[in-house]
Scaffold this motif. Structure first.
Motif, PDB file in Angstrom:
ATOM      1  N   LEU A  59      -7.041   1.200  -8.128  1.00 39.52           N
ATOM      2  CA  LEU A  59      -6.442   0.775  -6.872  1.00 39.52           C
ATOM      3  C   LEU A  59      -5.034   1.353  -6.788  1.00 39.52           C
ATOM      4  O   LEU A  59      -4.135   0.929  -7.517  1.00 39.52           O
ATOM      5  CB  LEU A  59      -6.391  -0.750  -6.771  1.00 39.52           C
ATOM      6  N   THR A  60      -4.844   2.328  -5.894  1.00 42.82           N
ATOM      7  CA  THR A  60      -3.544   3.006  -5.775  1.00 42.82           C
ATOM      8  C   THR A  60      -3.093   3.125  -4.326  1.00 42.82           C
ATOM      9  O   THR A  60      -2.357   4.054  -3.983  1.00 42.82           O
ATOM     10  CB  THR A  60      -3.608   4.411  -6.409  1.00 42.82           C
ATOM     11  N   VAL A  61      -3.520   2.216  -3.458  1.00 42.99           N
ATOM     12  CA  VAL A  61      -3.068   2.271  -2.067  1.00 42.99           C
ATOM     13  C   VAL A  61      -1.596   1.881  -2.006  1.00 42.99           C
ATOM     14  O   VAL A  61      -1.033   1.329  -2.955  1.00 42.99           O
ATOM     15  CB  VAL A  61      -3.912   1.350  -1.160  1.00 42.99           C
ATOM     16  N   ASP A  62      -0.964   2.145  -0.866  1.00 47.58           N
ATOM     17  CA  ASP A  62       0.480   1.999  -0.761  1.00 47.58           C
ATOM     18  C   ASP A  62       0.952   0.580  -0.476  1.00 47.58           C
ATOM     19  O   ASP A  62       2.090   0.240  -0.810  1.00 47.58           O
ATOM     20  CB  ASP A  62       1.016   2.938   0.330  1.00 47.58           C
ATOM     21  N   ALA A  63       0.140  -0.241   0.175  1.00 46.08           N
ATOM     22  CA  ALA A  63       0.616  -1.575   0.535  1.00 46.08           C
ATOM     23  C   ALA A  63      -0.520  -2.588   0.516  1.00 46.08           C
ATOM     24  O   ALA A  63      -1.650  -2.294   0.926  1.00 46.08           O
ATOM     25  CB  ALA A  63       1.264  -1.559   1.921  1.00 46.08           C
ATOM     26  N   HIS A  64      -0.194  -3.763   0.043  1.00 51.17           N
ATOM     27  CA  HIS A  64      -1.074  -4.930   0.108  1.00 51.17           C
ATOM     28  C   HIS A  64      -0.453  -5.886   1.108  1.00 51.17           C
ATOM     29  O   HIS A  64       0.634  -6.426   0.881  1.00 51.17           O
ATOM     30  CB  HIS A  64      -1.177  -5.565  -1.288  1.00 51.17           C
ATOM     31  N   LEU A  65      -1.100  -6.027   2.255  1.00 52.58           N
ATOM     32  CA  LEU A  65      -0.603  -6.878   3.324  1.00 52.58           C
ATOM     33  C   LEU A  65      -1.504  -8.098   3.485  1.00 52.58           C
ATOM     34  O   LEU A  65      -2.727  -7.995   3.345  1.00 52.58           O
ATOM     35  CB  LEU A  65      -0.564  -6.126   4.658  1.00 52.58           C
ATOM     36  N   ALA A  66      -0.898  -9.222   3.798  1.00 52.20           N
ATOM     37  CA  ALA A  66      -1.656 -10.393   4.242  1.00 52.20           C
ATOM     38  C   ALA A  66      -1.497 -10.469   5.754  1.00 52.20           C
ATOM     39  O   ALA A  66      -0.380 -10.633   6.263  1.00 52.20           O
ATOM     40  CB  ALA A  66      -1.133 -11.658   3.581  1.00 52.20           C
ATOM     41  N   ILE A  67      -2.591 -10.295   6.490  1.00 52.71           N
ATOM     42  CA  ILE A  67      -2.579 -10.348   7.946  1.00 52.71           C
ATOM     43  C   ILE A  67      -3.353 -11.578   8.365  1.00 52.71           C
ATOM     44  O   ILE A  67      -4.558 -11.687   8.138  1.00 52.71           O
ATOM     45  CB  ILE A  67      -3.206  -9.081   8.558  1.00 52.71           C
ATOM     46  N   ASP A  68      -2.633 -12.546   8.939  1.00 55.18           N
ATOM     47  CA  ASP A  68      -3.223 -13.849   9.271  1.00 55.18           C
ATOM     48  C   ASP A  68      -3.944 -14.450   8.065  1.00 55.18           C
ATOM     49  O   ASP A  68      -5.028 -15.029   8.178  1.00 55.18           O
ATOM     50  CB  ASP A  68      -4.180 -13.719  10.463  1.00 55.18           C
ATOM     51  N   GLY A  69      -3.340 -14.290   6.903  1.00 57.00           N
ATOM     52  CA  GLY A  69      -3.859 -14.889   5.683  1.00 57.00           C
ATOM     53  C   GLY A  69      -4.914 -14.085   4.966  1.00 57.00           C
ATOM     54  O   GLY A  69      -5.257 -14.404   3.817  1.00 57.00           O
ATOM     55  N   ALA A  70      -5.448 -13.030   5.589  1.00 55.54           N
ATOM     56  CA  ALA A  70      -6.477 -12.199   4.967  1.00 55.54           C
ATOM     57  C   ALA A  70      -5.820 -11.004   4.278  1.00 55.54           C
ATOM     58  O   ALA A  70      -4.875 -10.409   4.813  1.00 55.54           O
ATOM     59  CB  ALA A  70      -7.481 -11.717   6.010  1.00 55.54           C
ATOM     60  N   ASP A  71      -6.317 -10.649   3.108  1.00 55.25           N
ATOM     61  CA  ASP A  71      -5.756  -9.533   2.341  1.00 55.25           C
ATOM     62  C   ASP A  71      -6.264  -8.201   2.863  1.00 55.25           C
ATOM     63  O   ASP A  71      -7.475  -7.993   3.005  1.00 55.25           O
ATOM     64  CB  ASP A  71      -6.121  -9.675   0.860  1.00 55.25           C
ATOM     65  N   TRP A  72      -5.326  -7.297   3.124  1.00 55.02           N
ATOM     66  CA  TRP A  72      -5.624  -5.932   3.552  1.00 55.02           C
ATOM     67  C   TRP A  72      -4.933  -4.970   2.588  1.00 55.02           C
ATOM     68  O   TRP A  72      -3.786  -5.206   2.179  1.00 55.02           O
ATOM     69  CB  TRP A  72      -5.097  -5.677   4.967  1.00 55.02           C
ATOM     70  N   PRO A 228     -12.951   9.969  -6.135  1.00 54.69           N
ATOM     71  CA  PRO A 228     -12.936   9.304  -4.829  1.00 54.69           C
ATOM     72  C   PRO A 228     -11.518   9.116  -4.298  1.00 54.69           C
ATOM     73  O   PRO A 228     -10.560   9.020  -5.073  1.00 54.69           O
ATOM     74  CB  PRO A 228     -13.602   7.955  -5.117  1.00 54.69           C
ATOM     75  N   GLY A 229     -11.397   9.076  -2.977  1.00 56.03           N
ATOM     76  CA  GLY A 229     -10.109   8.851  -2.342  1.00 56.03           C
ATOM     77  C   GLY A 229      -9.624   7.424  -2.528  1.00 56.03           C
ATOM     78  O   GLY A 229     -10.385   6.533  -2.915  1.00 56.03           O
ATOM     79  N   GLN A 230      -8.343   7.195  -2.211  1.00 54.11           N
ATOM     80  CA  GLN A 230      -7.727   5.891  -2.441  1.00 54.11           C
ATOM     81  C   GLN A 230      -8.471   4.766  -1.739  1.00 54.11           C
ATOM     82  O   GLN A 230      -8.696   3.696  -2.321  1.00 54.11           O
ATOM     83  CB  GLN A 230      -6.265   5.905  -1.970  1.00 54.11           C
ATOM     84  N   LEU A 231      -8.838   4.982  -0.489  1.00 53.45           N
ATOM     85  CA  LEU A 231      -9.465   3.900   0.257  1.00 53.45           C
ATOM     86  C   LEU A 231     -10.912   3.702  -0.145  1.00 53.45           C
ATOM     87  O   LEU A 231     -11.426   2.578  -0.093  1.00 53.45           O
ATOM     88  CB  LEU A 231      -9.339   4.162   1.764  1.00 53.45           C
ATOM     89  N   ARG A 232     -11.595   4.759  -0.565  1.00 53.23           N
ATOM     90  CA  ARG A 232     -12.957   4.569  -1.071  1.00 53.23           C
ATOM     91  C   ARG A 232     -12.934   3.752  -2.365  1.00 53.23           C
ATOM     92  O   ARG A 232     -13.774   2.882  -2.571  1.00 53.23           O
ATOM     93  CB  ARG A 232     -13.653   5.907  -1.300  1.00 53.23           C
ATOM     94  N   ARG A 233     -11.957   4.031  -3.242  1.00 51.67           N
ATOM     95  CA  ARG A 233     -11.852   3.250  -4.466  1.00 51.67           C
ATOM     96  C   ARG A 233     -11.587   1.777  -4.162  1.00 51.67           C
ATOM     97  O   ARG A 233     -12.151   0.886  -4.798  1.00 51.67           O
ATOM     98  CB  ARG A 233     -10.743   3.821  -5.361  1.00 51.67           C
ATOM     99  N   ALA A 234     -10.732   1.527  -3.169  1.00 51.01           N
ATOM    100  CA  ALA A 234     -10.453   0.138  -2.788  1.00 51.01           C
ATOM    101  C   ALA A 234     -11.700  -0.530  -2.215  1.00 51.01           C
ATOM    102  O   ALA A 234     -11.983  -1.699  -2.502  1.00 51.01           O
ATOM    103  CB  ALA A 234      -9.317   0.095  -1.777  1.00 51.01           C
ATOM    104  N   ALA A 235     -12.458   0.217  -1.396  1.00 54.41           N
ATOM    105  CA  ALA A 235     -13.670  -0.350  -0.807  1.00 54.41           C
ATOM    106  C   ALA A 235     -14.714  -0.663  -1.870  1.00 54.41           C
ATOM    107  O   ALA A 235     -15.460  -1.639  -1.765  1.00 54.41           O
ATOM    108  CB  ALA A 235     -14.236   0.614   0.234  1.00 54.41           C
ATOM    109  N   ARG A 236     -14.770   0.156  -2.924  1.00 58.81           N
ATOM    110  CA  ARG A 236     -15.737  -0.092  -4.000  1.00 58.81           C
ATOM    111  C   ARG A 236     -15.454  -1.406  -4.721  1.00 58.81           C
ATOM    112  O   ARG A 236     -16.367  -2.044  -5.258  1.00 58.81           O
ATOM    113  CB  ARG A 236     -15.708   1.069  -4.999  1.00 58.81           C
ATOM    114  N   ILE A 237     -14.187  -1.812  -4.732  1.00 58.85           N
ATOM    115  CA  ILE A 237     -13.829  -3.092  -5.347  1.00 58.85           C
ATOM    116  C   ILE A 237     -14.203  -4.248  -4.427  1.00 58.85           C
ATOM    117  O   ILE A 237     -14.220  -5.407  -4.844  1.00 58.85           O
ATOM    118  CB  ILE A 237     -12.326  -3.119  -5.680  1.00 58.85           C
TER     119      ILE A 237
END
Length: 319
Positions: A59-72, A228-237
């Motif tokens: 997991l190497t994305v640039d930001a972990h945001l909570a949007i209306d309480g949900a993790d993005w 795999p790209g950063q977002l594909r790796r995140a989606a696999r998790i």
């Protein structure tokens, strides 16, 4: 110890990313959504390895945001302008020259600041200096008159659709009195056509170049290392993913020319995508790499944020 829920200090080495995510957060907040920055996975890999029980680099994305309480989990990217490898140095040359040449004009400005539109130059040093000197003279004219000034000698000057090349403005920060807006020497050529599925915006051969950094975030096989790209790796998790596309041409860090801060390396030349073209690129990328991306946004040159992709809901997702 309570966790810091707004760790913007994590972006101290990434001012453009910080600026982009602050704009996104403000945009979502203006829509009534609550946004909190939870972390920066790319720089806190050990923390997120422990959180999800994954290996290093998962997991190497640039930001972990909570949007209306949900993790993005959102990654930031820029889209390079095709054939523009020379532009970063040209932008730096213009910035260095004009901030020096406009010093006298600033003393005359009734507002304490000037906004100058610059076209990066590829010519000889003599030709570039002649152009910068002319822009400085136009800036001084704007300062003396207190009114916008148009560059009637410019090759692309059109009296019907003209915009000022120099104008007084009120700087929000006195330490940054000059704003340089960079115009592209050769704007992207976009062909629009109406199909049964709606408008299609065709970028021609430039489209593949513009789409490349987006596909690299979503693909299972990146060209650079085959992984795999950063977002594909995140989606696999199993994470909810987002992409923030930054199209602010000529962006420079705030306070670039403050005395106590050394100049930074100029950013790459960025394609000035509009939101309709970005939507076309995102539709194509999402169709090629399904089930990876949940949402995407575009930041345009005026700092406005546009939603350019939302994954369509499926019957199973509504259940």
């Amino acid at each position: 110890m309570a966790q810091d829920l707004s760790p913007w200090h994590l972006f101290s080495a990434s001012p453009q990313e910080e600026s982009a995510f602050r704009l996104l957060s403000a945009h979502l907040a203006a829509q009534g959504q609550q946004v909190v920055l939870r972390g920066k996975p790319d720089d806190e890999q050990e923390r997120y390895q422990q959180r999800f029980g994954v290996a290093a680099g998962a997991l190497t994305v640039d930001a972990h945001l909570a949007i209306d309480g949900a993790d993005w989990y959102v990654d930031h990217t820029t889209v390079p302008l095709p054939g523009s490898a020379w532009m970063p140095s040209a932008i730096r040359a213009a910035s260095d020259a004009l901030n020096r040449l406009l010093a006298r004009a600033l003393l005359l400005s009734p507002t304490g600041g000037l906004r100058i539109t610059v076209t990066p130059q590829q010519g000889t040093a003599k030709e570039r200096n002649r152009y910068f000197t002319r822009l400085a003279a136009l800036g001084e004219q704007a300062a003396r008159t207190g009114r916008p000034v148009f560059d009637t000698e410019a090759a692309d000057f059109n009296p019907s659709y003209s915009f000022p090349v120099a104008e007084p403005w009120h700087p929000a920060d006195p330490s940054q009195p000059v704003i340089l807006s960079f115009a592209l020497p050769q704007p992207l050529q976009v062909h629009h056509r109406l199909t049964p599925h709606g408008w299609i915006h065709d970028l021609g051969p430039a489209g593949d170049v513009l789409a490349h950094p987006i596909h690299e975030k979503l693909t299972a096989n990146k060209q650079k290392n085959g992984g795999p790209g950063q977002l594909r790796r995140a989606a696999r998790i199993g994470l909810t993913t987002g992409l923030l596309i930054d199209a602010r041409v000529g962006w420079q860090p705030p306070h670039l020319y403050a005395d106590h801060i050394s100049p930074r390396k100029p950013p790459p030349a960025i394609a000035p995508l509009d939101h309709e073209v970005a939507r076309t690129l995102m539709r194509e990328a999402a169709s090629r790499h399904p089930d990876v991306l949940n949402r995407a946004w575009l930041i345009t040159a005026d700092d406005s944020v546009h939603e350019v992709y939302v994954r369509p809901k499926t019957p199973s997702s509504d259940a």
